[in-house]
Design a protein around this motif. Structure first.
Motif, mmCIF file in Angstrom:
data_model
loop_
_atom_site.group_PDB
_atom_site.id
_atom_site.type_symbol
_atom_site.label_atom_id
_atom_site.label_comp_id
_atom_site.label_asym_id
_atom_site.label_seq_id
_atom_site.Cartn_x
_atom_site.Cartn_y
_atom_site.Cartn_z
ATOM 1 N N ASP A 189 0.647 -1.476 -0.009
ATOM 2 C CA ASP A 189 -0.196 -0.075 0.341
ATOM 3 C C ASP A 189 1.038 1.323 -0.022
ATOM 4 O OD1 ASP A 189 -2.706 -1.984 0.158
ATOM 5 O OD2 ASP A 189 -2.448 -1.557 2.674
ATOM 6 N N THR B 62 2.460 1.440 -3.574
ATOM 7 C CA THR B 62 1.226 2.168 -4.685
ATOM 8 C C THR B 62 0.333 3.673 -4.009
ATOM 9 O OG1 THR B 62 -0.503 0.259 -3.145
ATOM 10 C CG2 THR B 62 1.151 -0.327 -5.616
ATOM 11 N N LEU C 266 1.737 5.488 -6.679
ATOM 12 C CA LEU C 266 1.198 5.066 -8.057
ATOM 13 C C LEU C 266 0.310 5.966 -9.130
ATOM 14 C CD1 LEU C 266 1.154 2.474 -10.170
ATOM 15 C CD2 LEU C 266 -0.841 1.796 -9.155
ATOM 16 N N GLY D 174 -4.427 3.660 -12.204
ATOM 17 C CA GLY D 174 -4.191 4.289 -11.208
ATOM 18 C C GLY D 174 -5.144 3.710 -10.082
ATOM 19 N N TYR E 208 -6.674 0.526 -9.979
ATOM 20 C CA TYR E 208 -5.975 0.229 -9.276
ATOM 21 C C TYR E 208 -6.761 -0.108 -7.328
ATOM 22 C CZ TYR E 208 -3.170 -2.088 -5.569
ATOM 23 O OH TYR E 208 -2.075 -2.469 -4.312
ATOM 24 N N TRP E 209 -6.359 1.516 -7.643
ATOM 25 C CA TRP E 209 -7.262 1.803 -5.913
ATOM 26 C C TRP E 209 -8.416 1.553 -5.122
ATOM 27 C CZ3 TRP E 209 -4.876 1.390 -1.238
ATOM 28 C CH2 TRP E 209 -3.081 2.156 -1.332
ATOM 29 N N ARG F 161 -8.636 -2.266 -4.898
ATOM 30 C CA ARG F 161 -7.741 -2.853 -3.682
ATOM 31 C C ARG F 161 -8.594 -1.958 -2.555
ATOM 32 N NH1 ARG F 161 -6.476 -2.451 1.002
ATOM 33 N NH2 ARG F 161 -4.880 -2.751 2.185
#
Length: 449
Positions: A42, A45, A48, A85, A88-89, A92
């Protein structure tokens, strides 16, 4: 009178600040004893999205010097990177619902050292925010300001200019507007920092985590990239983070979230999620407080605008009329969707609405970790269909990501069960009744045989 050389403080350029902040973050928070843990991933990223900002900065430079073809190519690449990006989050944040076991964070520096670093960074960034420069790129805002913020900002400038102080009256409107905006922006950043600190101390039961979250918020490059210039990014976020801090008080959380939604549109998208969070535990009080705060915020904005300029245009209606928030229209603002047909953006909006409805009812019941992660996911999801520089509004959800990285096991952190006698009105009415009701005669004492 020329300023002193000792006050000529400058942050490094964007690329240098990215590298130094990354090194500092790894030095302070990376768990070297467990290099493959989720928190280390974390921390990495969190940076990121930074290359996307650098690409956009380079693209605007090429457009300014006349290299239009390369500049447009860099714009597409930069916004594509930001959306990748963000995707991705988003994933997540959704996965975080299932991460229950969360060991405590042990920073590699003492709590006092982290606090000293955080205070120094805030002072340094404030000095940069309050410094006038001749660089035109530092005066360009990112995205449109919401109409209520723009209107109140303009009227606050007029009020300051009418102050009796001679120095203020002699200043130009641009100078007054500069100082008003920068001061408000730094005040909002300070509010976010204090809220993160208090959440760590009170709700995470970890003072080191609170100080670490406040320091990390100031350390990541997104805060420094926009420091002092993007009031409309951090203003609603300050109300949102304080609403998270007050999650055990539905009325206060409703007011804070409603004030944020009354000045910017995106916090209103969190209302169904928060209503589901308070289901059977104060949902009615939260909803009434939220709607009341929105009405008060919009009403005050309308009164201020009408009193000073005679224009009673409602900010929310003006914002909703823009193609940026209407996916069935062709957008014209700078983004990856510029000039694209509505058929490409509308399906993403439909999926977003379906996700919003889904997380409002599931999981049930929700705890504080669900509220943090799903609120971050909803604000990240806006970036995919919002047509005004979608992807750059990282400050909308950055404090939530910091909370997500540092949070412990919060499965027991749920809103308290409401009791009929627990409300303020009930307590006042009970006290009044005890004062006016007639006293009951005591029964006669019986003699013991």
């Amino acid at each position: 009178m020329e300023p002193s050389i000792f006050l000529d403080f400058h942050l490094p350029n964007a690329a240098t600040w990215l590298y130094f902040s990354l090194i500092l973050t790894l030095t302070l928070f990376f768990q070297f004893a467990r290099p493959f843990c989720v928190r280390n991933l974390d921390l990495l990223t969190l940076f990121l999205l930074s290359p996307g900002f650098l690409l956009l900065q380079e693209a605007h430079h090429y457009l300014d010097v006349g290299r239009t073809e390369r500049g447009e190519r860099e714009l597409i690449l930069g916004y594509s990177w930001l959306l990748a990006g963000s995707a991705y989050w988003f994933v997540r944040s959704v996965i975080d619902i299932g991460l229950v076991r969360r060991p405590s964070v042990s920073p590699n520096l003492t709590t006092a050292g982290l606090a000293c670093l955080g205070v120094a960074m805030f002072v340094g960034q404030a000095s940069v925010a309050l410094r006038r420069t001749s660089d035109p790129s530092e005066s360009v805002q990112v995205g449109r300001r919401p109409a209520p913020i723009e209107q109140v900002r303009g009227q606050a400038t007029a009020v300051v200019q009418q102050a009796p102080t001679e120095a203020i009256q002699s200043a130009s409107p641009d100078d007054v507007r500069f100082w008003v905006e920068r001061a408000l922006c730094m005040a909002c950043h300070a509010a976010v920092v204090v809220a993160l600190l208090l959440i760590g101390v009170q709700h995470f039961q970890d003072r080191a985590a609170g100080v670490g979250m406040a320091t990390l918020y100031l350390l990541v490059p997104y805060t420094a990239f926009d420091i002092g210039r993007q009031l409309h990014h951090v203003w609603p976020t300050a109300f949102l983070v304080w609403a998270v801090y007050c999650y055990r008080r539905p009325v206060l959380s409703g007011w804070l979230l409603g004030l944020a939604a009354g000045t910017a549109l995106f916090p209103a998208l969190l209302f169904p999620l928060w209503l589901g969070f308070y289901a059977r535990r104060g949902a009615g009080r939260f909803a009434r407080s939220f709607l009341g705060a929105v009405a008060v915020s919009v009403g005050i904005t309308g009164l201020v605008t009408t009193g000073w300029s005679g224009d009673a245009t409602l900010g929310i209606a003006t914002t909703l009329s823009l193609p940026d928030w209407q996916p069935w229209k062709v957008p014209n603002a700078e983004s990856i969707w510029t000039g694209a047909h509505w058929a490409y953006r509308l399906p993403l909006f439909v999926l977003y609405v379906a996700f919003l409805v889904g997380v409002s009812v599931w999981p049930s019941p929700k705890n504080l970790s669900h509220l943090i992660s799903l609120s971050a996911a909803l604000l990240i999801g806006v970036q995919f269909w919002h047509a005004d520089r979608g992807g750059v509004y990282v400050l909308w959800y950055l404090p939530l990501l910091v909370l997500l990285v540092f949070r412990p096991n919060l499965s027991a952190a749920e809103p308290p069960t409401w009791e009929p006698s627990a409300g303020l009105v009930s307590r006042i009415a009970g006290a009044a009744w005890r004062r006016v009701r007639p006293a009951r005669p005591e029964p006669p004492h019986q003699l013991a045989v």
